[in-house]
Design a protein around this motif. Structure first.
Motif, PDB file in Angstrom:
ATOM      1  N   ASP A 161       1.200  -0.827  -0.082  1.00 11.30           N
ATOM      2  CA  ASP A 161       0.386  -0.106  -0.267  1.00 11.30           C
ATOM      3  C   ASP A 161       0.928   0.921   0.484  1.00 11.30           C
ATOM      4  O   ASP A 161       1.785   1.206   1.115  1.00 11.30           O
ATOM      5  N   VAL A 162       0.668   2.168  -0.658  1.00 14.18           N
ATOM      6  CA  VAL A 162       1.026   3.395  -0.823  1.00 14.18           C
ATOM      7  C   VAL A 162       0.418   4.226  -0.109  1.00 14.18           C
ATOM      8  O   VAL A 162      -0.495   4.963   0.229  1.00 14.18           O
ATOM      9  N   VAL A 163       1.071   4.936   1.355  1.00 15.80           N
ATOM     10  CA  VAL A 163       0.608   6.151   2.169  1.00 15.80           C
ATOM     11  C   VAL A 163       1.077   7.404   1.173  1.00 15.80           C
ATOM     12  O   VAL A 163       1.849   7.852   0.795  1.00 15.80           O
ATOM     13  N   VAL A 164       0.181   8.540   0.674  1.00 18.67           N
ATOM     14  CA  VAL A 164      -0.057   9.299  -0.115  1.00 18.67           C
ATOM     15  C   VAL A 164       0.657  10.804   0.578  1.00 18.67           C
ATOM     16  O   VAL A 164       0.021  10.605   2.091  1.00 18.67           O
ATOM     17  N   LEU A 165       1.598  10.922   0.465  1.00 18.75           N
ATOM     18  CA  LEU A 165       2.059  12.685   1.489  1.00 18.75           C
ATOM     19  C   LEU A 165       2.052  13.418   0.499  1.00 18.75           C
ATOM     20  O   LEU A 165       2.376  13.756  -0.481  1.00 18.75           O
ATOM     21  N   ASP A 166       2.192  14.171   1.616  1.00 20.80           N
ATOM     22  CA  ASP A 166       2.217  16.225   1.005  1.00 20.80           C
ATOM     23  C   ASP A 166       3.265  15.834   0.959  1.00 20.80           C
ATOM     24  O   ASP A 166       4.208  17.575   0.656  1.00 20.80           O
TER      25      ASP A 166
END
Ligand SMILES: C[S@@+](CC[C@H](N)C(=O)[O-])C[C@H]1O[C@@H](n2cnc3c(N)ncnc32)[C@H](O)[C@@H]1O
Length: 419
Positions: A161-166
């Motif tokens: 899973d990719v944890v979307v980051l700002d």
């Protein structure tokens, strides 16, 4: 406790929760606890804490892995995580955001010491030194994953899973911004690096990890220049050319600190022969070349053709230095030592994470070099190879650790082996 049949070699504990008192940190950065006779490797905890853990992986009868999901009695070294994305079940990038930075260094020193004791039978004092720049915004090179929608981030711990980051607070700000403030439709991952001139290189990778395109944005440059093969780096008071995708220390202060440590341990004298193995762009060989003088010799050995080309450029000003492209393995090293003609006085080696291995270590010990300076990014590999040198008559004279990867459990070491 969950009952039932063992799952893939485990005892069916996955997903269950229980309380433990956390023991010392192990190689890899997770703490060791015990529950019902089994070892539990606990992430997001600190030695001495009482925590509730949730088992995240249970595949082996002897141990399982767990996250600390509730802290009942906190260590005084626990701090609030500076990164909003880290923590149990979140971004898998950093393991030690919850640990005071000075304590991170003490824990890393304890791990290096424990590995040297367990794998090499040595009792050695080790300190891990802080590098300039603080614990955040140090990562000058990173690889971010991209999810199916094109959003960039990092993978959850032991997950696809990719944890979307700002943002990624350990990454140098312009590099983090260049990747995380836009979308990358169709890419599998993006590599980013920033060099000492401030040029930011982004390289798109496909889902198999193969680079498909890259671009460089230089400071003040309105338009991207495409593509770039080279990046500038600074260490030891001079500039170095590195292949855009080639190896260089990720922490901007690390190359400087390691050059100083290597030079101090090697204590190279005029006329000596120095071997720099796994030489990359020639950092250590280039830094030591002035000390051997024109009567001496420095031979850098590196397997990657691009790194060899960069090393050729970096060492071009020294007639006493040569770059040999080749593999440092038992066969390659035997040929190389024969070709060298004379035994080296000093050997510097900086192998990849797996270490040089016992065969290469034994061959190097057999040269009788007066000093072997071993640069290592994995204390376990270092300890295994040190054991081979010690068996062959060397002693571990000194070890220095460097906190080149703050907020993670990784540590860089420089060791001096002497006869
Ligand atoms: C940890 S990097 C060190 C580079 C350099 N010493 C520096 O500090 O910039 C390891 C280097 O070893 C090279 N390498 C990996 N396996 C090798 C092998 N078997 N023989 C020669 N070089 C190898 C890699 O290409 C990489 O450049």
């Amino acid at each position: 406790m969950a009952e039932g049949r063992p799952k893939r070699g485990g005892l069916g504990w996955a997903g269950t929760e229980f309380e433990v008192t956390v023991g010392p940190v192990a190689h890899g950065g997770h703490c060791v606890a015990r529950h019902e006779g089994r070892v539990v490797f606990v992430r997001h905890s600190l030695p001495g804490e009482r925590v509730v853990v949730r088992v995240t992986e249970d595949r082996h009868p002897g141990f399982c892995r767990a996250d600390a999901v509730e802290v009942l009695e906190a260590s005084p070294a626990r701090v609030e995580r500076p990164c909003p994305y880290s923590g149990p079940g979140r971004c898998g990038g950093c393991d030690w955001q919850h640990v005071d930075p000075a304590e991170q260094r003490r824990l890393k020193a304890a791990v290096v010491r424990e590995q040297l004791a367990r794998l090499a039978g040595l009792d050695v004092e080790v300190a891990v030194e802080e590098l300039p720049g603080g614990p955040l915004r140090w990562r000058s090179r990173a690889r971010f994953a991209v999810d199916r929608s094109g959003a960039p981030g990092l993978r959850r711990h032991r997950s696809h899973d990719v944890v979307v980051l700002d943002d990624c607070p350990i990454t140098v700000e312009p590099a983090a911004a260049a990747v995380l403030q836009r979308r990358w439709p169709g890419a599998g991952a993006v590599d980013v690096s920033i060099d000492s001139t401030g040029a930011v290189t982004t390289a798109r990778l496909d889902r198999q990890g193969r680079p498909t395109s890259s671009r460089v944005v230089r400071p003040g440059g309105e338009l991207p220049e495409e593509p770039s093969g080279r990046a500038e780096r600074r260490a030891g008071g001079r500039d170095w050319e590195v292949e855009g995708t080639g190896f260089w220390q990720v922490h901007p202060a690390a190359a400087d600190a390691l050059v100083a440590a290597v030079a101090g341990f090697a204590d190279v004298r005029t006329g000596e022969t120095v071997l720099d193995l796994y030489a990359g762009a020639g950092l250590f060989g280039g830094a030591l070349a002035p000390a051997v003088g024109l009567e001496g010799r420095v031979v850098c050995v590196e397997s990657d053709p691009g790194a060899c080309a960069a090393a050729d450029t970096n060492l071009g000003g020294f007639s006493q230095a040569e770059v040999w492209q080749g593999d440092v393995d038992a066969e390659g090293l035997t040929g190389l030592l024969a070709e060298l003609g004379a035994a080296p006085d000093v050997v510097v080696l900086d192998p990849p994470r797996a270490g040089a291995g016992p065969a290469v270590s034994r061959l190097l010990a057999g040269t009788g070099a007066r000093a072997v300076v071993y640069v290592a990014c994995d204390p376990a590999a270092l300890a295994r190879d040190v054991a081979a040198f010690v068996e062959a008559g060397y002693r571990l004279a000194a070890v220095r650790g460097f906190d080149a990867f703050p907020m993670t459990a990784h540590v860089e070491c420089v060791a001096l082996l002497a006869r």
